[in-house]
Design a protein around this motif. Structure first.
Motif, mmCIF file in Angstrom:
data_model
loop_
_atom_site.group_PDB
_atom_site.id
_atom_site.type_symbol
_atom_site.label_atom_id
_atom_site.label_comp_id
_atom_site.label_asym_id
_atom_site.label_seq_id
_atom_site.Cartn_x
_atom_site.Cartn_y
_atom_site.Cartn_z
ATOM 1 N N PHE A 110 0.857 -1.180 0.000
ATOM 2 C CA PHE A 110 0.000 0.000 0.000
ATOM 3 C C PHE A 110 0.896 1.234 0.000
ATOM 4 O O PHE A 110 2.119 1.118 0.085
ATOM 5 N N ASP A 111 0.310 2.406 -0.142
ATOM 6 C CA ASP A 111 1.082 3.642 -0.200
ATOM 7 C C ASP A 111 1.525 4.076 1.190
ATOM 8 O O ASP A 111 0.721 4.102 2.126
ATOM 9 N N HIS A 112 2.797 4.444 1.312
ATOM 10 C CA HIS A 112 3.337 4.975 2.563
ATOM 11 C C HIS A 112 2.569 6.258 2.903
ATOM 12 O O HIS A 112 2.438 7.150 2.079
ATOM 13 N N GLY A 113 2.020 6.299 4.096
ATOM 14 C CA GLY A 113 1.220 7.446 4.516
ATOM 15 C C GLY A 113 -0.269 7.269 4.275
ATOM 16 O O GLY A 113 -1.073 8.074 4.735
ATOM 17 N N PHE A 114 -0.650 6.223 3.542
ATOM 18 C CA PHE A 114 -2.052 5.965 3.223
ATOM 19 C C PHE A 114 -2.378 4.478 3.422
ATOM 20 O O PHE A 114 -2.702 3.773 2.470
ATOM 21 N N PRO A 115 -2.306 3.998 4.663
ATOM 22 C CA PRO A 115 -2.587 2.571 4.905
ATOM 23 C C PRO A 115 -4.080 2.277 4.808
ATOM 24 O O PRO A 115 -4.908 3.194 4.898
ATOM 25 N N PRO A 116 -4.442 1.016 4.645
ATOM 26 C CA PRO A 116 -5.862 0.646 4.689
ATOM 27 C C PRO A 116 -6.467 1.072 6.029
ATOM 28 O O PRO A 116 -5.782 1.058 7.062
ATOM 29 N N LYS A 117 -7.731 1.447 6.016
ATOM 30 C CA LYS A 117 -8.367 1.998 7.221
ATOM 31 C C LYS A 117 -8.367 1.025 8.390
ATOM 32 O O LYS A 117 -8.328 1.442 9.536
ATOM 33 N N GLU A 118 -8.362 -0.278 8.117
ATOM 34 C CA GLU A 118 -8.396 -1.281 9.180
ATOM 35 C C GLU A 118 -7.117 -1.291 10.025
ATOM 36 O O GLU A 118 -7.136 -1.745 11.166
ATOM 37 N N ILE A 119 -6.008 -0.821 9.466
ATOM 38 C CA ILE A 119 -4.741 -0.805 10.194
ATOM 39 C C ILE A 119 -4.168 0.602 10.331
ATOM 40 O O ILE A 119 -3.050 0.772 10.803
ATOM 41 N N LYS A 120 -4.938 1.596 9.932
ATOM 42 C CA LYS A 120 -4.447 2.979 9.922
ATOM 43 C C LYS A 120 -3.941 3.441 11.285
ATOM 44 O O LYS A 120 -2.853 4.007 11.386
ATOM 45 N N GLN A 121 -4.701 3.209 12.342
ATOM 46 C CA GLN A 121 -4.280 3.669 13.664
ATOM 47 C C GLN A 121 -2.970 3.014 14.092
ATOM 48 O O GLN A 121 -2.084 3.685 14.620
ATOM 49 N N LEU A 122 -2.834 1.727 13.854
ATOM 50 C CA LEU A 122 -1.615 1.017 14.214
ATOM 51 C C LEU A 122 -0.419 1.543 13.421
ATOM 52 O O LEU A 122 0.629 1.859 13.986
ATOM 53 N N VAL A 123 -0.573 1.662 12.116
ATOM 54 C CA VAL A 123 0.523 2.130 11.262
ATOM 55 C C VAL A 123 0.893 3.576 11.601
ATOM 56 O O VAL A 123 2.083 3.906 11.713
ATOM 57 N N ASP A 124 -0.095 4.423 11.789
ATOM 58 C CA ASP A 124 0.182 5.816 12.144
ATOM 59 C C ASP A 124 0.910 5.913 13.484
ATOM 60 O O ASP A 124 1.815 6.730 13.653
#
Length: 143
Positions: free
Chosen positions: A121-135
């Motif tokens: 996926f794009d760096h800075g634009f993760p899938p919404k299901e993992i967005k909080q974790l990645v951020d």
């Protein structure tokens, strides 16, 4: 009886990481990698530490940082919401990586000696299901 059995199976198999304890979290390894032609970053989170590498070959000296208790608790709460078995099925919300508009990113989680990995996926634009974790993982290296 079949309905009762199906209900319990659904309950236990569909929980994701809700049953993760503090002891379990000591064995979890979260790896976030982002790369493009001129950029590379690998963030590894394990047992309240975070390691950052900026060299594809691993020749650089990785930076090792301790994660404070409040950030760790927040990271654990986001991890508990992740459905590990569904990581491979997540769809990227954007496609900027296809035309060099963003670095290619990937999330890999090792839990109970099993690997779970997302599609790119794009760096800075993760899938919404993992967005909080990645951020949260990315915010830890900015501190």
């Amino acid at each position: 009886m079949k309905i009762l059995t199906a209900f319990f199976l659904l309950l236990f198999l569909g929980k994701g990481c809700d049953g993760v304890t503090a002891q379990d979290m000591k064995t979890v390894v979260i790896e976030y990698t982002a790369s493009s032609r001129g950029f590379y970053q690998k963030i590894t989170v394990k047992n309240q530490t975070i390691m950052v590498s900026k060299d594809r070959n691993g020749d650089d000296k990785s930076i090792l940082l301790k994660i404070n208790a409040s950030d760790w608790d927040e990271l654990v709460s986001y991890f508990k919401e992740v459905q590990l078995d569904h990581l491979v099925k997540l769809k990227a919300p954007t496609e900027k990586r296809l035309y060099d508009g963003a670095a290619v990113a990937n999330l890999k989680i090792t839990f109970d000696e099993k690997n779970y990995e997302t599609a790119n996926f794009d760096h800075g634009f993760p899938p919404k299901e993992i967005k909080q974790l990645v951020d949260k993982v990315n915010s830890l290296i900015k501190k």
